[in-house]
Write a protein that holds these residues in place. Structure first.
Motif, PDB file in Angstrom:
ATOM      1  N   GLY A 127       0.824  -1.208   0.000  1.00 21.36           N
ATOM      2  CA  GLY A 127       0.000   0.000   0.000  1.00 21.36           C
ATOM      3  C   GLY A 127       0.858   1.257   0.000  1.00 21.36           C
ATOM      4  O   GLY A 127       2.090   1.194   0.078  1.00 21.36           O
ATOM      5  N   TRP A 128       0.208   2.412  -0.075  1.00 18.71           N
ATOM      6  CA  TRP A 128       0.906   3.697  -0.146  1.00 18.71           C
ATOM      7  C   TRP A 128       1.935   3.842   0.963  1.00 18.71           C
ATOM      8  O   TRP A 128       3.080   4.227   0.719  1.00 18.71           O
ATOM      9  N   ASP A 129       1.538   3.523   2.189  1.00 18.26           N
ATOM     10  CA  ASP A 129       2.459   3.641   3.334  1.00 18.26           C
ATOM     11  C   ASP A 129       2.983   2.287   3.802  1.00 18.26           C
ATOM     12  O   ASP A 129       3.715   2.218   4.791  1.00 18.26           O
ATOM     13  N   GLY A 130       2.611   1.207   3.122  1.00 22.81           N
ATOM     14  CA  GLY A 130       3.090  -0.126   3.452  1.00 22.81           C
ATOM     15  C   GLY A 130       2.290  -0.870   4.492  1.00 22.81           C
ATOM     16  O   GLY A 130       2.496  -2.067   4.701  1.00 22.81           O
ATOM     17  N   ALA A 131       1.354  -0.198   5.167  1.00 18.22           N
ATOM     18  CA  ALA A 131       0.694  -0.795   6.329  1.00 18.22           C
ATOM     19  C   ALA A 131      -0.667  -1.411   6.037  1.00 18.22           C
ATOM     20  O   ALA A 131      -1.326  -1.891   6.960  1.00 18.22           O
ATOM     21  N   ASP A 132      -1.113  -1.426   4.786  1.00 11.29           N
ATOM     22  CA  ASP A 132      -2.482  -1.873   4.500  1.00 11.29           C
ATOM     23  C   ASP A 132      -2.739  -3.307   4.960  1.00 11.29           C
ATOM     24  O   ASP A 132      -3.739  -3.584   5.644  1.00 11.29           O
ATOM     25  N   ILE A 157       7.950  -3.779   9.513  1.00 15.24           N
ATOM     26  CA  ILE A 157       9.146  -2.968   9.299  1.00 15.24           C
ATOM     27  C   ILE A 157       8.806  -1.506   9.569  1.00 15.24           C
ATOM     28  O   ILE A 157       7.677  -1.057   9.341  1.00 15.24           O
ATOM     29  N   SER A 158       9.786  -0.762  10.051  1.00  9.84           N
ATOM     30  CA  SER A 158       9.526   0.627  10.424  1.00  9.84           C
ATOM     31  C   SER A 158       9.363   1.550   9.219  1.00  9.84           C
ATOM     32  O   SER A 158       9.024   2.721   9.383  1.00  9.84           O
ATOM     33  N   LEU A 159       9.570   1.028   8.009  1.00  9.55           N
ATOM     34  CA  LEU A 159       9.244   1.795   6.809  1.00  9.55           C
ATOM     35  C   LEU A 159       7.739   1.880   6.605  1.00  9.55           C
ATOM     36  O   LEU A 159       7.248   2.756   5.881  1.00  9.55           O
ATOM     37  N   ALA A 160       6.978   0.946   7.215  1.00 10.09           N
ATOM     38  CA  ALA A 160       5.562   0.756   6.902  1.00 10.09           C
ATOM     39  C   ALA A 160       4.655   1.369   7.967  1.00 10.09           C
ATOM     40  O   ALA A 160       3.854   0.674   8.591  1.00 10.09           O
ATOM     41  N   LEU A 165      -0.024   1.078  12.466  1.00 10.56           N
ATOM     42  CA  LEU A 165      -0.215  -0.282  12.955  1.00 10.56           C
ATOM     43  C   LEU A 165      -0.428  -0.292  14.455  1.00 10.56           C
ATOM     44  O   LEU A 165      -1.307  -1.013  14.960  1.00 10.56           O
ATOM     45  N   ARG A 166       0.349   0.496  15.185  1.00 11.26           N
ATOM     46  CA  ARG A 166       0.173   0.541  16.640  1.00 11.26           C
ATOM     47  C   ARG A 166      -1.238   0.936  17.022  1.00 11.26           C
ATOM     48  O   ARG A 166      -1.851   0.363  17.926  1.00 11.26           O
ATOM     49  N   ARG A 167      -1.780   1.956  16.325  1.00 12.11           N
ATOM     50  CA  ARG A 167      -3.151   2.384  16.611  1.00 12.11           C
ATOM     51  C   ARG A 167      -4.144   1.265  16.343  1.00 12.11           C
ATOM     52  O   ARG A 167      -5.087   1.053  17.112  1.00 12.11           O
ATOM     53  N   ALA A 168      -3.964   0.557  15.232  1.00  8.66           N
ATOM     54  CA  ALA A 168      -4.880  -0.533  14.903  1.00  8.66           C
ATOM     55  C   ALA A 168      -4.811  -1.643  15.949  1.00  8.66           C
ATOM     56  O   ALA A 168      -5.842  -2.189  16.359  1.00  8.66           O
ATOM     57  N   LEU A 169      -3.620  -1.972  16.394  1.00  6.90           N
ATOM     58  CA  LEU A 169      -3.479  -3.000  17.415  1.00  6.90           C
ATOM     59  C   LEU A 169      -4.081  -2.547  18.742  1.00  6.90           C
ATOM     60  O   LEU A 169      -4.796  -3.303  19.406  1.00  6.90           O
ATOM     61  N   ALA A 170      -3.804  -1.304  19.137  1.00  8.89           N
ATOM     62  CA  ALA A 170      -4.315  -0.802  20.417  1.00  8.89           C
ATOM     63  C   ALA A 170      -5.835  -0.727  20.422  1.00  8.89           C
ATOM     64  O   ALA A 170      -6.460  -0.862  21.478  1.00  8.89           O
ATOM     65  N   GLY A 171      -6.447  -0.520  19.268  1.00  9.11           N
ATOM     66  CA  GLY A 171      -7.899  -0.480  19.184  1.00  9.11           C
ATOM     67  C   GLY A 171      -8.550  -1.842  19.241  1.00  9.11           C
ATOM     68  O   GLY A 171      -9.762  -1.946  19.462  1.00  9.11           O
TER      69      GLY A 171
END
Length: 268
Positions: A127-132, A157-160, A165-171
């Protein structure tokens, strides 16, 4: 390929068409906290390293999923050679399709493609930012984990866009940790060879706070492999795979900077 795990050495036969486990996947195989009697889902099993590691740790059933039939065949053969074929089953399908009809798992493991890019360019694209893919799995896995003791392990990876991702996991989970990090050096030429101008895209993401990487003394760059463990899935308040707006509780490890522990290798 001989790999040393806490349970002993594992030798994998890897066909030419199947992805060879990089050092970061080997590190993940040494970190997973599979317990005797657990049921486990391995998303994107490749040659079967994580599935076999889980079985060796005592999992009573491991579902190894991949979209590649050659990877599934390699996983079955490697599980047979390692004496765990009776506990490793393979399923062809994309991500959580493999969980259809299964009881909730104690552990889900995922190492999805996550290279950022301005447009699709191959199987590594995330994806655009790698995190999709990471964010989708973070939400979708919630409903396929045991409510009290389910754990999701993800290699990111920290490029993505690790903050996304942290927000998605915390939610979606009550406990979120980065339990380990390794460094991976790279060059602009390496990424531009995947897609012309890709390094410029990474630099723009970095400027926007959506990618974390640092220059090295030798003129290259370094990002981090981040080993996330999310536990205790929350009750469903959002559709599976949806992204929460609030930041939620912070992950317990700092994402800023890329301080060397050891050089790993990007999975995606």
């Amino acid at each position: 390929m001989l790999i040393r795990l806490p349970t002993g050495a594992v030798e994998l036969t890897i066909p030419r068409a199947v992805h060879t486990p990089p050092p970061s996947s080997i590190v993940l195989a040494r970190l997973i906290d599979v317990r005797p009697g657990d049921t486990v889902l391995d998303l994107g099993c490749g040659s079967g390293l994580l599935a076999i590691a889980a079985a060796k740790l005592g999992a009573r059933r491991v579902v190894a999923a991949d979209v590649d039939s050659e990877a599934l065949a390699a996983t079955r053969e490697n599980a047979r050679r390692q004496g765990v074929a009776d506990r490793v089953v393979t399923r062809e399908g994309s991500w959580l399709e493999a969980a259809t009809g299964e009881a909730p798992f104690a552990v889900i493991m995922a190492t999805p493609p996550q290279t950022p890019g301005p447009r699709p360019f191959g199987p590594r694209y995330g994806g655009w930012d790698g995190a999709d893919h990471l964010v989708h799995i973070a939400g979708a896995a919630r409903d396929h984990l045991e409510r009290r003791r389910g754990r999701l392990w993800m290699l990111a990876i920290s490029l993505a866009n690790p903050e996304r991702l942290r927000r998605a996991l915390a939610g979606n989970y009550r406990e979120v940790q980065i339990v380990h990090k390794t460094d991976r050096e790279f060059s602009a030429a390496e990424y531009d060879s995947r897609l012309p101008g890709l390094m410029d895209h990474l630099l723009a993401l970095r400027e926007d706070g959506k990618a974390v990487f640092s220059p090295t003394a030798g003129g290259g760059w370094v990002f981090q492999n981040l080993f996330f463990r999310a536990a205790r899935p929350r009750a469903a308040t959002l559709p599976a795979g949806a992204e929460p707006d609030p930041a939620g509780p912070a992950a317990t490890a700092n994402l800023a900077g890329a301080n060397a522990r050891k050089v790993g290798e990007e999975y995606s």
